[in-house]
Write an enzyme that holds these catalytic residues in place. Structure first.
Site, PDB file in Angstrom:
ATOM      1  N   PHE A 149      20.826   9.361 -10.575  1.00 16.80           N
ATOM      2  CA  PHE A 149      22.031   8.612 -10.971  1.00 16.80           C
ATOM      3  C   PHE A 149      23.259   9.498 -11.074  1.00 16.80           C
ATOM      4  CE2 PHE A 149      21.035  10.277 -15.193  1.00 16.80           C
ATOM      5  CZ  PHE A 149      22.300  10.514 -15.706  1.00 16.80           C
ATOM      6  N   LYS A 173      17.098   5.530  -0.806  1.00 15.88           N
ATOM      7  CA  LYS A 173      16.744   4.759  -2.006  1.00 15.88           C
ATOM      8  C   LYS A 173      17.549   5.388  -3.136  1.00 15.88           C
ATOM      9  CE  LYS A 173      14.809   4.515  -5.528  1.00 15.88           C
ATOM     10  NZ  LYS A 173      15.546   4.320  -6.802  1.00 15.88           N
ATOM     11  N   GLU A 176      18.798   3.244  -9.224  1.00 14.14           N
ATOM     12  CA  GLU A 176      19.059   1.845  -9.574  1.00 14.14           C
ATOM     13  C   GLU A 176      20.088   1.728 -10.701  1.00 14.14           C
ATOM     14  OE1 GLU A 176      16.441   3.722 -10.012  1.00 14.14           O
ATOM     15  OE2 GLU A 176      14.976   2.923 -11.436  1.00 14.14           O
ATOM     16  N   ARG A 177      20.499   2.886 -11.286  1.00 15.97           N
ATOM     17  CA  ARG A 177      21.508   2.830 -12.357  1.00 15.97           C
ATOM     18  C   ARG A 177      22.921   2.645 -11.786  1.00 15.97           C
ATOM     19  NH1 ARG A 177      17.659   2.748 -14.826  1.00 15.97           N
ATOM     20  NH2 ARG A 177      16.249   4.415 -15.404  1.00 15.97           N
ATOM     21  N   SER A 226      14.538  14.242 -11.736  1.00 17.40           N
ATOM     22  CA  SER A 226      13.976  15.025 -12.839  1.00 17.40           C
ATOM     23  C   SER A 226      12.675  15.717 -12.405  1.00 17.40           C
ATOM     24  CB  SER A 226      13.710  14.100 -14.027  1.00 17.40           C
ATOM     25  OG  SER A 226      12.821  13.074 -13.626  1.00 17.40           O
ATOM     26  N   CYS A 281      23.027  18.592 -12.935  1.00 11.36           N
ATOM     27  CA  CYS A 281      21.871  19.486 -12.846  1.00 11.36           C
ATOM     28  C   CYS A 281      22.296  20.940 -12.907  1.00 11.36           C
ATOM     29  CB  CYS A 281      21.114  19.236 -11.550  1.00 11.36           C
ATOM     30  SG  CYS A 281      22.118  19.624 -10.127  1.00 11.36           S
ATOM     31  N   GLU A 382      15.178  19.259 -21.075  1.00  8.37           N
ATOM     32  CA  GLU A 382      16.484  19.101 -20.433  1.00  8.37           C
ATOM     33  C   GLU A 382      17.177  17.940 -21.147  1.00  8.37           C
ATOM     34  OE1 GLU A 382      16.551  17.475 -16.437  1.00  8.37           O
ATOM     35  OE2 GLU A 382      18.383  18.573 -15.982  1.00  8.37           O
TER      36      GLU A 382
HETATM   37  P1  NAD Z   1      14.954  10.429 -12.253  1.00 12.01           P
HETATM   38  O1  NAD Z   1      13.926  11.431 -11.899  1.00 12.01           O
HETATM   39  O2  NAD Z   1      14.704   9.525 -13.398  1.00 12.01           O
HETATM   40  O3  NAD Z   1      15.240   9.469 -10.996  1.00 12.01           O
HETATM   41  C1  NAD Z   1      15.476   9.974  -9.706  1.00 12.01           C
HETATM   42  C2  NAD Z   1      14.998   8.963  -8.682  1.00 12.01           C
HETATM   43  O4  NAD Z   1      13.588   8.801  -8.825  1.00 12.01           O
HETATM   44  C3  NAD Z   1      15.628   7.587  -8.830  1.00 12.01           C
HETATM   45  O5  NAD Z   1      15.937   7.090  -7.552  1.00 12.01           O
HETATM   46  C4  NAD Z   1      14.547   6.754  -9.517  1.00 12.01           C
HETATM   47  O6  NAD Z   1      14.550   5.407  -9.119  1.00 12.01           O
HETATM   48  C5  NAD Z   1      13.259   7.428  -9.069  1.00 12.01           C
HETATM   49  N1  NAD Z   1      12.211   7.401 -10.112  1.00 12.01           N
HETATM   50  C6  NAD Z   1      12.389   7.428 -11.457  1.00 12.01           C
HETATM   51  N2  NAD Z   1      11.203   7.420 -12.096  1.00 12.01           N
HETATM   52  C7  NAD Z   1      10.248   7.401 -11.130  1.00 12.01           C
HETATM   53  C8  NAD Z   1       8.819   7.398 -11.152  1.00 12.01           C
HETATM   54  N3  NAD Z   1       8.149   7.408 -12.290  1.00 12.01           N
HETATM   55  N4  NAD Z   1       8.168   7.371  -9.974  1.00 12.01           N
HETATM   56  C9  NAD Z   1       8.838   7.357  -8.804  1.00 12.01           C
HETATM   57  N5  NAD Z   1      10.192   7.363  -8.734  1.00 12.01           N
HETATM   58  C10 NAD Z   1      10.892   7.389  -9.874  1.00 12.01           C
HETATM   59  O7  NAD Z   1      16.330  11.228 -12.439  1.00 12.01           O
HETATM   60  P2  NAD Z   1      17.729  10.664 -12.947  1.00 12.01           P
HETATM   61  O8  NAD Z   1      17.636  10.402 -14.413  1.00 12.01           O
HETATM   62  O9  NAD Z   1      18.236   9.599 -12.065  1.00 12.01           O
HETATM   63  O10 NAD Z   1      18.649  11.939 -12.684  1.00 12.01           O
HETATM   64  C11 NAD Z   1      18.764  13.005 -13.580  1.00 12.01           C
HETATM   65  C12 NAD Z   1      17.800  14.118 -13.250  1.00 12.01           C
HETATM   66  O11 NAD Z   1      18.039  14.591 -11.922  1.00 12.01           O
HETATM   67  C13 NAD Z   1      17.973  15.340 -14.125  1.00 12.01           C
HETATM   68  O12 NAD Z   1      16.714  15.850 -14.453  1.00 12.01           O
HETATM   69  C14 NAD Z   1      18.740  16.312 -13.251  1.00 12.01           C
HETATM   70  O13 NAD Z   1      18.582  17.678 -13.576  1.00 12.01           O
HETATM   71  C15 NAD Z   1      18.157  16.012 -11.938  1.00 12.01           C
HETATM   72  N6  NAD Z   1      19.022  16.464 -10.861  1.00 12.01           N
HETATM   73  C16 NAD Z   1      18.659  17.580 -10.194  1.00 12.01           C
HETATM   74  C17 NAD Z   1      19.473  18.068  -9.202  1.00 12.01           C
HETATM   75  C18 NAD Z   1      19.103  19.306  -8.458  1.00 12.01           C
HETATM   76  O14 NAD Z   1      19.784  19.611  -7.503  1.00 12.01           O
HETATM   77  N7  NAD Z   1      18.060  20.021  -8.808  1.00 12.01           N
HETATM   78  C19 NAD Z   1      20.672  17.405  -8.876  1.00 12.01           C
HETATM   79  C20 NAD Z   1      20.997  16.244  -9.576  1.00 12.01           C
HETATM   80  C21 NAD Z   1      20.160  15.787 -10.573  1.00 12.01           C
END
Ligand code: NAD
Length: 497
Positions: A149, A173, A176-177, A226, A281, A382
């Site tokens: 998101f 994909k 969804e937020r 994450s 991140c 985090e």
């Molecule tokens: P998230 O992991 O909750 O979601 C990321 C994606 O995965 C979304 O599209 C979501 O629909 C999907 N998803 C969520 N839960 C899932 C599950 N149980 N099974 C399969 N798919 C699932 O992350 P977020 O809250 O949207 O974003 C924040 C996180 O992203 C933070 O941890 C941040 O550090 C990380 N991030 C990392 C980088 C990097 O470059 N390393 C960059 C941006 C964000």
């Protein structure tokens, strides 16, 4: 209520789903839109369209593919304000920061327009007598991107331009937020001349993600999110035979040496810890102070944290907007509570902030902790909110060891005036992206972005030269023409001598 649909084969469609997710405006707390949560059938439709579009797109000369991206680049620039407004309305970050995000994504589009040069292989004449050899790179086929998101434009643009330029079809994909920006990207690419089915958007939650991971016709998955989800994506995607790059979460440390320029360091830390309400991140969430700098550092930080202007991201005076959802706000508040109960010193408490006119918004003020230790939850988790933890280390070696013991290894930075400390830090720290007096060392589009340890699973970093490698397969060709064959069959291992 406005419904956000898939973009499959060039059409905005609802698909087969009967499930929808709420999309909030984080500043007002209102669920002003809903997004369709797609099904396996929706994914199958997108993959079928991609399969149909792939042969022609892969055959399109790289120069012609680049021309589509040139047009997309101009359209993104023209619609920068509109894209930024969409980001702010669903993510909450301030408009100027949203524009910065679009600009960083645009830079990847610009890099990808150089694809004819990027796809040039290596050539060796006469590897043996009358034999020439070269390598070339070909698209992997259908690639999927699953994005978080916190950067609804930039992170999809870390992936899609590279995938498209190198001749793949790409299915996004998005989170969804805040899914609306991805629809605008699809519309822009279509207007730029991209054939239907080459870039598509499917919405959904973990069910859609798991369908992508299991789909036999998807060759590669690029993920950002994450760490627990990244681990799942990597393990499941590779178990299904896919190429996977999965970028995870972070806990980025700044090492603050006693000889640093205190004023500049404090400004850098404030921007890096509280910008985008800490939902980056590459945010700095831990400052490790070395020796006597701790007291003046904490005092100067505290003064500045208290003066951050918080409000709706659309208000030009705001420096920090709300968090993305009510659930995330509750989690961040809960972690601040845990820091207090586990013995850290809460120097600035942002928990009880109220913004006039936005009482239902997901706002929290900046918080600052001192005397944080590595057993505390605020250190181990985090937080992904506007919370900076200061830790105190007696010397450089102790501070470096602490940073290297973190399971995360995304970004890190040192603040110092001493070249030897800086070089030793750069050489020894176990993180993928390192800043010297630069708090958020995000590599430019023509370099590659990625962390170490629990911040990245897979072998390739994102965009830049690594992006070309991830979205292509190498083919090595060894060629000899019949005129060169003057003897009969050969029965020994060829050595090209
Ligand atoms: P998230 O992991 O909750 O979601 C990321 C994606 O995965 C979304 O599209 C979501 O629909 C999907 N998803 C969520 N839960 C899932 C599950 N149980 N099974 C399969 N798919 C699932 O992350 P977020 O809250 O949207 O974003 C924040 C996180 O992203 C933070 O941890 C941040 O550090 C990380 N991030 C990392 C980088 C990097 O470059 N390393 C960059 C941006 C964000």
């Amino acid at each position: 209520m406005n419904t956000i649909h898939h973009v499959i084969n060039g059409q905005h469609i609802n698909g087969h789903s009967t499930r929808y997710g709420d999309v909030f405006n984080p500043a007002t707390g209102e669920a002003s839109k809903k997004v369709v949560l797609g099904t396996d059938e929706d994914l199958n439709a997108a993959v079928a369209a991609a399969k149909a579009a792939f042969p022609a797109w892969a055959e399109t000369p790289p120069l012609a593919r680049a021309r589509v991206l040139f047009r997309a680049r101009d359209l993104i620039e023209q619609r920068m304000d509109e894209l930024a407004a969409i980001i702010t309305s669903e993510h909450g970050k301030i408009l100027s920061d949203a524009k910065g995000e679009v600009t960083r994504g645009l830079e990847v589009v610009e890099f990808a327009t150089g694809v004819p040069e990027l796809l040039k292989g290596e050539y060796t004449e006469q590897v043996g007598r009358g034999i020439d050899a070269w390598t070339m790179r070909q698209p992997v086929g259908i690639a999927a991107g699953i994005t978080p998101f916190n950067f609804p434009v930039m992170v999809p643009l870390w992936m899609a331009p590279m995938a498209l330029a190198t001749g793949n079809c790409f299915i996004l994909k998005p989170s969804e937020r805040d899914p609306s920006a991805s629809i605008m990207l699809a519309d822009i690419l279509k207007e730029a001349g991209l054939p239907d089915g080459v870039f598509q958007v499917v919405h959904g939650d973990k069910d859609m993600v798991n369908a992508i991971l299991a789909h036999p016709d998807i060759a590669a998955v690029s993920f950002v999110g994450s760490t627990p989800v990244a681990q799942h994506i990597y393990a499941t995607g590779t178990a299904h035979g896919k190429r996977v790059q999965a970028l995870g979460g972070a806990k980025n440390h700044a090492l603050v040496m006693p000889d640093c320029d205190l004023e500049k360091t404090v400004d850098a830390l404030i921007g890096a810890a509280y910008g985008s309400a800490g939902e980056r991140c590459m945010a700095i969430s831990v400052a490790v102070s070395v020796g006597p700098i701790a007291d003046p550092l904490v005092a100067a930080l505290a003064q500045k944290v208290k003066t951050i202007t918080i409000g709706n991201g659309t208000d030009s005076s705001s420096e920090m907007g709300p968090l993305v959802t009510a659930q995330h706000l509750a989690r961040v508040k809960g972690l601040v509570d845990s820091g207090v109960s586990q013995g850290a010193t809460l120097v600035v408490d942002g928990r009880n902030i109220k913004i006039d006119g936005y009482e239902k918004g997901f706002f929290i003020g900046g918080s600052l902790f001192d005397n944080v230790t590595s057993e505390m939850d605020i250190y181990r988790e985090e937080i992904f909110g506007p919370v900076l933890c200061v830790m105190r280390a007696p010397d450089f070696d102790t501070a470096l060891k602490l940073i290297n013991e973190s399971p995360f290894g995304n970004g890190t930075a040192i603040f110092t005036r001493d070249g030897d400390s800086a070089r030793t830090f750069v050489h020894n720290v176990t993180a993928g992206m390192v800043g010297v007096n630069v708090p958020i060392p995000v590599p430019m589009a023509f370099h590659s972005f990625g962390g170490w340890k629990d911040s990245l699973f897979g072998d390739h970093h994102m965009h830049g030269p690594e992006g070309v490698r991830f979205f292509t397969r190498m083919k090595a060709v060894t060629q000899r023409w019949p005129a060169g064959i003057r003897s009969g069959a050969e029965f020994i291992m060829p050595t090209h001598g």
